[in-house]
Design a protein around this motif. Structure first.
Motif, short mmCIF file in Angstrom:
data_model
loop_
_atom_site.label_atom_id
_atom_site.label_comp_id
_atom_site.label_asym_id
_atom_site.label_seq_id
_atom_site.Cartn_x
_atom_site.Cartn_y
_atom_site.Cartn_z
N GLU A 33 0.83 -1.21 0.00
CA GLU A 33 0.00 0.00 0.00
C GLU A 33 0.86 1.26 0.00
O GLU A 33 0.60 2.21 -0.73
CB GLU A 33 -0.93 -0.02 1.22
N ALA A 34 1.91 1.24 0.85
CA ALA A 34 2.79 2.40 0.93
C ALA A 34 3.56 2.62 -0.38
O ALA A 34 3.75 3.76 -0.84
CB ALA A 34 3.78 2.23 2.09
N MET A 35 3.99 1.52 -1.00
CA MET A 35 4.73 1.63 -2.26
C MET A 35 3.82 2.12 -3.39
O MET A 35 4.24 2.91 -4.24
CB MET A 35 5.37 0.29 -2.61
N HIS A 36 2.57 1.66 -3.39
CA HIS A 36 1.62 2.17 -4.37
C HIS A 36 1.43 3.68 -4.19
O HIS A 36 1.42 4.43 -5.17
CB HIS A 36 0.27 1.46 -4.22
N HIS A 37 1.28 4.09 -2.95
CA HIS A 37 1.11 5.51 -2.68
C HIS A 37 2.32 6.31 -3.16
O HIS A 37 2.18 7.38 -3.77
CB HIS A 37 0.90 5.72 -1.17
N GLU A 38 3.51 5.78 -2.88
CA GLU A 38 4.74 6.49 -3.32
C GLU A 38 4.83 6.51 -4.84
O GLU A 38 5.23 7.52 -5.43
CB GLU A 38 5.95 5.79 -2.71
N ASN A 39 4.46 5.40 -5.50
CA ASN A 39 4.46 5.37 -6.96
C ASN A 39 3.51 6.41 -7.54
O ASN A 39 3.82 7.10 -8.51
CB ASN A 39 4.08 3.98 -7.46
N SER A 114 -6.08 17.06 -10.80
CA SER A 114 -5.18 15.96 -11.14
C SER A 114 -5.88 14.65 -10.80
O SER A 114 -6.86 14.64 -10.06
CB SER A 114 -3.87 16.08 -10.36
N LEU A 115 -5.37 13.56 -11.36
CA LEU A 115 -6.09 12.30 -11.20
C LEU A 115 -5.13 11.13 -11.32
O LEU A 115 -4.19 11.17 -12.10
CB LEU A 115 -7.18 12.20 -12.27
N ILE A 116 -5.36 10.11 -10.50
CA ILE A 116 -4.70 8.81 -10.65
C ILE A 116 -5.79 7.82 -11.04
O ILE A 116 -6.79 7.66 -10.33
CB ILE A 116 -4.01 8.36 -9.35
N SER A 117 -5.62 7.18 -12.19
CA SER A 117 -6.64 6.26 -12.67
C SER A 117 -6.64 4.97 -11.86
O SER A 117 -5.75 4.73 -11.04
CB SER A 117 -6.39 5.93 -14.15
N GLU A 123 -0.65 -3.88 -22.35
CA GLU A 123 -0.48 -4.96 -23.33
C GLU A 123 0.64 -5.93 -22.94
O GLU A 123 0.68 -7.06 -23.41
CB GLU A 123 -0.20 -4.38 -24.73
N LYS A 124 1.56 -5.47 -22.09
CA LYS A 124 2.62 -6.36 -21.63
C LYS A 124 2.22 -7.16 -20.39
O LYS A 124 3.01 -7.96 -19.89
CB LYS A 124 3.87 -5.55 -21.30
N GLY A 125 1.01 -6.92 -19.92
CA GLY A 125 0.55 -7.62 -18.72
C GLY A 125 1.00 -6.98 -17.42
O GLY A 125 0.83 -7.57 -16.35
N GLU A 126 1.58 -5.78 -17.50
CA GLU A 126 2.04 -5.09 -16.29
C GLU A 126 0.87 -4.36 -15.62
O GLU A 126 -0.02 -3.83 -16.30
CB GLU A 126 3.14 -4.09 -16.64
N ASN A 127 0.92 -4.33 -14.31
CA ASN A 127 -0.07 -3.57 -13.55
C ASN A 127 0.34 -2.10 -13.57
O ASN A 127 1.41 -1.74 -13.09
CB ASN A 127 -0.12 -4.09 -12.11
N VAL A 128 -0.50 -1.23 -14.15
CA VAL A 128 -0.13 0.18 -14.34
C VAL A 128 -1.27 1.08 -13.91
O VAL A 128 -2.41 0.65 -13.71
CB VAL A 128 0.22 0.47 -15.82
N VAL A 129 -0.93 2.38 -13.76
CA VAL A 129 -1.93 3.43 -13.53
C VAL A 129 -1.58 4.60 -14.44
O VAL A 129 -0.42 4.75 -14.87
CB VAL A 129 -1.96 3.90 -12.07
N ASP A 130 -2.56 5.43 -14.74
CA ASP A 130 -2.33 6.67 -15.47
C ASP A 130 -2.35 7.83 -14.48
O ASP A 130 -3.27 7.93 -13.65
CB ASP A 130 -3.41 6.89 -16.53
N TYR A 149 2.32 4.73 -15.49
CA TYR A 149 3.35 4.35 -14.54
C TYR A 149 3.16 2.89 -14.17
O TYR A 149 2.08 2.46 -13.76
CB TYR A 149 3.25 5.23 -13.30
N SER A 150 4.22 2.11 -14.32
CA SER A 150 4.15 0.67 -14.06
C SER A 150 4.43 0.36 -12.59
O SER A 150 5.26 1.01 -11.96
CB SER A 150 5.16 -0.07 -14.94
N HIS A 151 3.73 -0.65 -12.08
CA HIS A 151 3.97 -1.13 -10.72
C HIS A 151 4.80 -2.41 -10.70
O HIS A 151 4.79 -3.15 -9.72
CB HIS A 151 2.63 -1.39 -10.01
#
Length: 407
Positions: A33-39, A114-117, A123-130, A149-151
């Protein structure tokens, strides 16, 4: 029917493993959770930088500069794509030039937001956000800077962390099993020589150690009853029945032992002698029952205001004594003053709401400063206490101020 050893081992192992597993899962969740927030924070920071450059480029229509900065943005760690869309959410510049002119597939934020999707798989199967940052100039909304941004880094770190947690869980479980076995063996064999314990109890030694011999459930019950009896006997012999403090005899034994220890270690100890001021008046006015409650009240204060290593005792009547090991004069006077002020501040409250103001006079004697003979130490503290009474009571008086001949 399970044995006593099984009853100890199984719940203990289950508890330790369960606590470790729950703790590991919680740590992994909180770290993720913390790493997602930092990302997300980092993604928005890069998106805002892109938006800042984009504002200049869109105003000047210098798309070459915008293209250059998008290339630079793509060099940032975990950025998989970057784009700039206009106010209609149409792509005007993209890290993949073939997508220029297309409509952004996501939802553009409202003006100035501003927004985090939501997370999704690319398409590479990576977990990402916009990460979407508004492009504005002089209060005019020009479009939105968007980067994906990839996780993948988070997922790699979580996999490593999960491996470490699993290793720790395995080691912890192995240690828990070993510990449970040893503990169970220790508990089922706690008494080896009950006769020696009984002999020690008969000579007045109450600090009994658990024995190590094997015993059945019946012997275990016998051992339990024996130690309960020893505890009750110690309470009756060593503690004053009214106040719960140590008795005068216990104090004298402790004083002798601590003086011997002080001589060996070249350290000081102190004795405080306390007497309740005008206690006879309390008994005469309110009765002996209230007088007993007052003594319990003062004993409770002494227990709270002294260390576990100290020895507060009822010396007789309304007199109390406190042994302070490893204590010099300044510290002893401080403790005495703290006790005096606490008793003065905590008036005794009667059932009808009235209060009885209480004060004590305290004498302080030091070993070996005031005397190197412990048999005189209490006498000097007693003399100092009476000097405190002569000065008007509710005082602390050190024995060093006594006019006396040294023994």
């Amino acid at each position: 029917m399970r044995t006593l050893k099984a009853k100890i081992i199984l719940p203990l192992i289950g508890l330790v493993v369960g606590v470790q597993l729950a703790t590991g899962l919680f740590i992994a969740y909180r770290v993720k959770e913390a790493m997602h927030h930092e990302n997300h924070r980092r993604a928005l920071a890069v998106a805002y930088d892109l938006a800042h450059v984009s504002a200049r480029s869109l105003i000047s229509r210098d798309l070459a500069e915008l293209r250059t900065y998008i290339r630079y943005t793509m060099t940032q760690e975990y950025v998989t794509q970057a784009m700039v869309v206009d106010e209609d959410c149409r792509i005007v510049m993209h890290s993949n030039l073939t997508k220029i002119g297309e409509q952004y597939a996501g939802t553009c934020p409202e003006q100035g937001q501003s927004l985090i999707s939501a997370h999704y798989r690319n398409e590479k199967g990576e977990n990402v956000v916009d990460a979407l940052a508004p492009i504005e100039a002089a209060g005019v909304h020009l479009g939105t800077a968007i980067l994906t941004y990839s996780h993948i880094g988070i997922e790699n770190e979580i996999r490593l962390l999960s491996g470490k947690i699993a290793l720790i869980l395995g080691l912890g479980s192995a240690i828990a099993i070993l510990f449970a076995l040893l503990l169970a063996e220790y508990i089922v064999r706690p008494i080896r020589h009950l006769s020696r314990a009984a002999e020690a109890l008969g000579t007045g030694h109450f600090n009994l150690k658990k024995m190590e011999t094997d015993y059945s459930d019946e012997i275990g019950e016998l051992a339990k009853s024996f130690y309960e009896m020893a505890g009750k006997l110690e309470t009756e012999v060593c503690h004053d029945a009214l106040t719960g403090l140590f008795t005068r005899n216990v104090f004298q034994i402790q004083l002798s032992e601590e003086c011997a220890r002080s001589q060996r270690h070249k350290s000081s100890l102190a004795v405080l002698m306390l007497d309740v001021d005008h206690f006879k008046k309390v008994n005469d006015t309110h009765g002996h029952g209230v007088g007993d409650e007052v003594l319990r009240h003062i004993a409770a204060i002494l227990s709270r205001e002294t260390r576990s290593s100290d020895c507060p005792a009822r010396y007789g009547g309304e007199e109390f004594v406190v042994l302070l090991p490893d204590t010099r004069q300044s510290a002893a006077l401080h403790v005495a003053e703290k006790i005096r002020s606490r008793i003065e501040a905590d008036s005794f409250r009667l059932p009808d709401g009235r209060t009885i103001p209480l004060t004590v006079s305290i004498g302080v004697a030091l070993f070996p400063e005031d005397t190197a003979d412990h048999t005189w130490l209490v006498e000097f503290a007693d003399q100092a206490m009476y000097e405190a009474k002569k000065l008007g009571r509710n005082n602390v008086f050190p024995a060093t101020r006594l006019k006396r001949a040294q023994p």
